[in-house]
Design a protein around this motif. Structure first.
Motif, PDB file in Angstrom:
ATOM      1  N   ARG A  93       0.825  -1.210   0.000  1.00  0.00           N
ATOM      2  CA  ARG A  93       0.000   0.000   0.000  1.00  0.00           C
ATOM      3  C   ARG A  93       0.861   1.263   0.000  1.00  0.00           C
ATOM      4  O   ARG A  93       0.592   2.209  -0.754  1.00  0.00           O
ATOM      5  CB  ARG A  93      -0.939  -0.009   1.213  1.00  0.00           C
ATOM      6  CG  ARG A  93      -1.853   1.215   1.311  1.00  0.00           C
ATOM      7  CD  ARG A  93      -2.820   1.084   2.488  1.00  0.00           C
ATOM      8  NE  ARG A  93      -3.647   2.274   2.616  1.00  0.00           N
ATOM      9  CZ  ARG A  93      -3.301   3.358   3.314  1.00  0.00           C
ATOM     10  NH1 ARG A  93      -2.124   3.375   3.935  1.00  0.00           N
ATOM     11  NH2 ARG A  93      -4.103   4.396   3.378  1.00  0.00           N
ATOM     12  N   ASP A  94       1.903   1.289   0.847  1.00  0.00           N
ATOM     13  CA  ASP A  94       2.759   2.477   0.928  1.00  0.00           C
ATOM     14  C   ASP A  94       3.412   2.782  -0.409  1.00  0.00           C
ATOM     15  O   ASP A  94       3.514   3.944  -0.813  1.00  0.00           O
ATOM     16  CB  ASP A  94       3.837   2.284   2.000  1.00  0.00           C
ATOM     17  CG  ASP A  94       3.269   2.294   3.407  1.00  0.00           C
ATOM     18  OD1 ASP A  94       2.106   2.692   3.563  1.00  0.00           O
ATOM     19  OD2 ASP A  94       3.989   1.894   4.332  1.00  0.00           O
ATOM     20  N   LEU A  95       3.857   1.744  -1.096  1.00  0.00           N
ATOM     21  CA  LEU A  95       4.501   1.953  -2.386  1.00  0.00           C
ATOM     22  C   LEU A  95       3.519   2.509  -3.407  1.00  0.00           C
ATOM     23  O   LEU A  95       3.847   3.444  -4.156  1.00  0.00           O
ATOM     24  CB  LEU A  95       5.086   0.633  -2.890  1.00  0.00           C
ATOM     25  CG  LEU A  95       5.676   0.672  -4.297  1.00  0.00           C
ATOM     26  CD1 LEU A  95       6.862   1.623  -4.376  1.00  0.00           C
ATOM     27  CD2 LEU A  95       6.078  -0.730  -4.762  1.00  0.00           C
ATOM     28  N   ARG A  96       2.323   1.988  -3.444  1.00  0.00           N
ATOM     29  CA  ARG A  96       1.346   2.447  -4.442  1.00  0.00           C
ATOM     30  C   ARG A  96       0.926   3.892  -4.175  1.00  0.00           C
ATOM     31  O   ARG A  96       0.766   4.682  -5.119  1.00  0.00           O
ATOM     32  CB  ARG A  96       0.138   1.498  -4.463  1.00  0.00           C
ATOM     33  CG  ARG A  96       0.523   0.097  -4.912  1.00  0.00           C
ATOM     34  CD  ARG A  96      -0.660  -0.853  -4.980  1.00  0.00           C
ATOM     35  NE  ARG A  96      -0.212  -2.220  -5.226  1.00  0.00           N
ATOM     36  CZ  ARG A  96       0.113  -2.699  -6.416  1.00  0.00           C
ATOM     37  NH1 ARG A  96       0.025  -1.916  -7.481  1.00  0.00           N
ATOM     38  NH2 ARG A  96       0.514  -3.943  -6.553  1.00  0.00           N
ATOM     39  N   ILE A  97       0.789   4.251  -2.913  1.00  0.00           N
ATOM     40  CA  ILE A  97       0.473   5.646  -2.587  1.00  0.00           C
ATOM     41  C   ILE A  97       1.628   6.548  -3.016  1.00  0.00           C
ATOM     42  O   ILE A  97       1.418   7.618  -3.610  1.00  0.00           O
ATOM     43  CB  ILE A  97       0.193   5.792  -1.078  1.00  0.00           C
ATOM     44  CG1 ILE A  97      -1.121   5.096  -0.714  1.00  0.00           C
ATOM     45  CG2 ILE A  97       0.144   7.266  -0.672  1.00  0.00           C
ATOM     46  CD1 ILE A  97      -1.405   5.059   0.779  1.00  0.00           C
ATOM     47  N   PHE A  98       2.841   6.119  -2.722  1.00  0.00           N
ATOM     48  CA  PHE A  98       4.028   6.889  -3.095  1.00  0.00           C
ATOM     49  C   PHE A  98       4.073   7.114  -4.605  1.00  0.00           C
ATOM     50  O   PHE A  98       4.270   8.249  -5.076  1.00  0.00           O
ATOM     51  CB  PHE A  98       5.276   6.152  -2.626  1.00  0.00           C
ATOM     52  CG  PHE A  98       6.564   6.749  -3.104  1.00  0.00           C
ATOM     53  CD1 PHE A  98       7.150   7.806  -2.434  1.00  0.00           C
ATOM     54  CD2 PHE A  98       7.206   6.247  -4.236  1.00  0.00           C
ATOM     55  CE1 PHE A  98       8.351   8.359  -2.875  1.00  0.00           C
ATOM     56  CE2 PHE A  98       8.396   6.787  -4.678  1.00  0.00           C
ATOM     57  CZ  PHE A  98       8.966   7.846  -4.000  1.00  0.00           C
ATOM     58  N   LEU A  99       3.882   6.064  -5.385  1.00  0.00           N
ATOM     59  CA  LEU A  99       3.970   6.191  -6.838  1.00  0.00           C
ATOM     60  C   LEU A  99       2.876   7.081  -7.406  1.00  0.00           C
ATOM     61  O   LEU A  99       3.119   7.880  -8.328  1.00  0.00           O
ATOM     62  CB  LEU A  99       3.911   4.801  -7.487  1.00  0.00           C
ATOM     63  CG  LEU A  99       5.140   3.914  -7.260  1.00  0.00           C
ATOM     64  CD1 LEU A  99       4.912   2.525  -7.845  1.00  0.00           C
ATOM     65  CD2 LEU A  99       6.392   4.536  -7.859  1.00  0.00           C
ATOM     66  N   HIS A 100       1.681   6.992  -6.869  1.00  0.00           N
ATOM     67  CA  HIS A 100       0.603   7.861  -7.356  1.00  0.00           C
ATOM     68  C   HIS A 100       0.875   9.327  -7.016  1.00  0.00           C
ATOM     69  O   HIS A 100       0.556  10.227  -7.806  1.00  0.00           O
ATOM     70  CB  HIS A 100      -0.740   7.407  -6.784  1.00  0.00           C
ATOM     71  CG  HIS A 100      -1.336   6.240  -7.507  1.00  0.00           C
ATOM     72  ND1 HIS A 100      -1.230   4.935  -7.052  1.00  0.00           N
ATOM     73  CD2 HIS A 100      -2.019   6.168  -8.679  1.00  0.00           C
ATOM     74  CE1 HIS A 100      -1.826   4.116  -7.904  1.00  0.00           C
ATOM     75  NE2 HIS A 100      -2.318   4.836  -8.898  1.00  0.00           N
TER      76      HIS A 100
END
Length: 448
Positions: free
Chosen positions: A295-302
């Motif tokens: 989840r943290d990675l996907r939020i970061f990338l968005h």
């Protein structure tokens, strides 16, 4: 060139020497490889390798008494000062010992060895057996500050004695240079986990050279560097400013603290100026944002995508150390680090103190994290390129092919500074992979 800068300490001098070495190969404004699988275990080493795997299997089956007995055998046949097989076994036995006894004397000894690898064990075999020893002088336990200092110093050694970080920096810099148009007057680079900033002097030099060859003045360069230690960030910014001034380049540095790689403050913590070309650099960073649900990675990338950067450069390990099951992680790590240790064996003399420090401090800490830690405590969650490709595409990014000139520079780096025939450079899916023999170890890619 940076070696001539004034420094307030020998630690800064060491950092500047590493930057000076990095500066020797810079990206240019204008103007070939195979990979694979098994690492160099000799026939005499296969038995030790199998014993390591058996020990990991016993731990995964919760047969801890049998695992302890096997660790004693492995310890007697390994050393941080032997050949690459012995050194590899030594590090994995330490990690397995820590997994079996995470709170006792093993942890104390491990931390002591991180700060002072030369004091870890005597030159002969039996190195790892001391990890489980009960007689430890607790008063000599290192401080968090000294461990951090040892890691920072070791990073500089890693940057000099192996090609992997310099290869990543050089290739990422060329991708950034090519993504930003000639004549662009304001450039902003966000560098996640900037460490000592050794990546950026070559890019500064390339920007200054590019401007001298056309009618446009040198651009204004801003770098936002993230980290978890403000003192290190400030020193990095000071060195980069001095170097920029020596080139007549307008420069600003903005430190950004991201404790525990918490990107929740993005993008509000980053100031973007009008008419600024934005580049985002993630060298050996994204894997730390991977948790069980990503989840943290996907939020970061968005959030990065919302900043609309011209280019996002990514370098990562080519390995799967994020498997939820311990035994699978162990097997993958054993092959990956065997190839890394073999490359060091072939390119450095047997008594190299730099190699000893890199293997015990930097790679040793990674191995301990992969093997001994579980759950939220695991940070070294490396994934293979195909996983990163899928995640990045799902976040809306498109892969940008790395140029033939970037390839020629990577080859030049290897030929001039790391001439061993064992290093192999490969192009797959518009991205570069650098490995040892037939084992890909690092990947670099560019995204928009």
């Amino acid at each position: 060139m940076l070696g001539s800068l004034n420094s307030s300490s020998s630690h800064d001098q060491e950092e500047e020497e590493a930057i000076d070495l990095q500066y020797q190969l810079m990206p240019r404004a204008s103007p070939v490889a195979s990979g694979g699988t098994t690492s160099g275990f000799t026939s005499s080493a296969n038995h030790m390798r199998q014993l390591l795997i058996t020990c990991a299997e016993l731990i995964s089956q919760s047969d801890f008494s049998a695992a302890h007995r096997l660790i004693s055998v492995l310890s007697a046949n390994s050393s941080p000062y032997g050949d690459s097989r012995e050194r590899l076994v030594h590090q994995f036995v330490k990690a397995l010992s820590l997994r079996l006894n995470p709170h006792g004397a093993a942890m104390t000894r491990v931390l002591m060895n991180i700060a002072n690898p030369s004091a870890a064990v005597g030159g002969g075999g039996g190195g790892a057996s001391s990890v489980t020893a009960s007689a430890v002088n607790v008063g000599s336990l290192i401080t968090r500050e000294s461990e951090e200092e040892a890691l920072q110093s070791c990073y500089l050694s890693l940057n000099q004695i192996t090609p992997f970080i310099r290869f990543s920096h050089l290739t990422a810099n060329q991708a950034i240079l090519e993504a930003i148009e000639v004549g662009q007057q304001a450039i902003h680079i966000i560098d996640f986990d900037i460490v000592h900033g050794v990546q950026w002097p070559p890019l500064m030099q390339a920007l200054a050279e590019r401007s001298s060859n056309n009618i446009y003045p040198p651009p204004m360069l801003r770098i936002t560097g993230t980290g978890h230690d403000l003192n290190i960030l400030d020193r990095t910014g000071d060195r980069l400013l001095k170097f920029a001034q020596s080139l007549g380049l307008k420069f600003q540095f903005h430190p950004l603290l991201l404790p525990n790689n918490d990107a929740s403050s993005l993008p509000s913590a980053i100031t973007l100026l009008p008419d600024e070309a934005l580049a985002v650099n993630c060298v050996l960073y994204l894997h730390r944002l991977l948790k069980n649900d990503s989840r943290d990675l996907r939020i970061f990338l968005h959030r990065i995508k919302a900043l609309n950067p011209k280019v996002v450069t990514i370098a990562e390990r080519e390995a799967n150390h994020n498997h939820p099951f311990f035994l699978q992680r162990f097997l993958e790590a054993l092959e990956h680090y065997a190839a890394l240790f073999d490359s060091l064996e072939a390119t450095l003399p047997p008594n190299s103190r730099e190699r000893l420090a890199v293997e015990q401090i930097w790679f040793g800490k990674e191995i301990m994290d992969i093997v001994a830690a579980e759950g939220e405590e695991r940070r070294e969650r490396h994934e293979r390129f195909e996983s990163w490709e899928m995640i990045l595409r799902s976040a809306g990014f498109t892969n940008v092919p790395l140029s033939p000139f970037a390839l020629s520079q990577a080859k030049l780096l290897l030929r001039l500074h790391y001439p061993s025939e064992g290093y192999h450079l490969q192009i797959l899916n518009n991205s570069f992979f650098l490995g040892w023999q037939n084992h890909a170890l690092f990947s670099v890619s560019s995204w928009h």
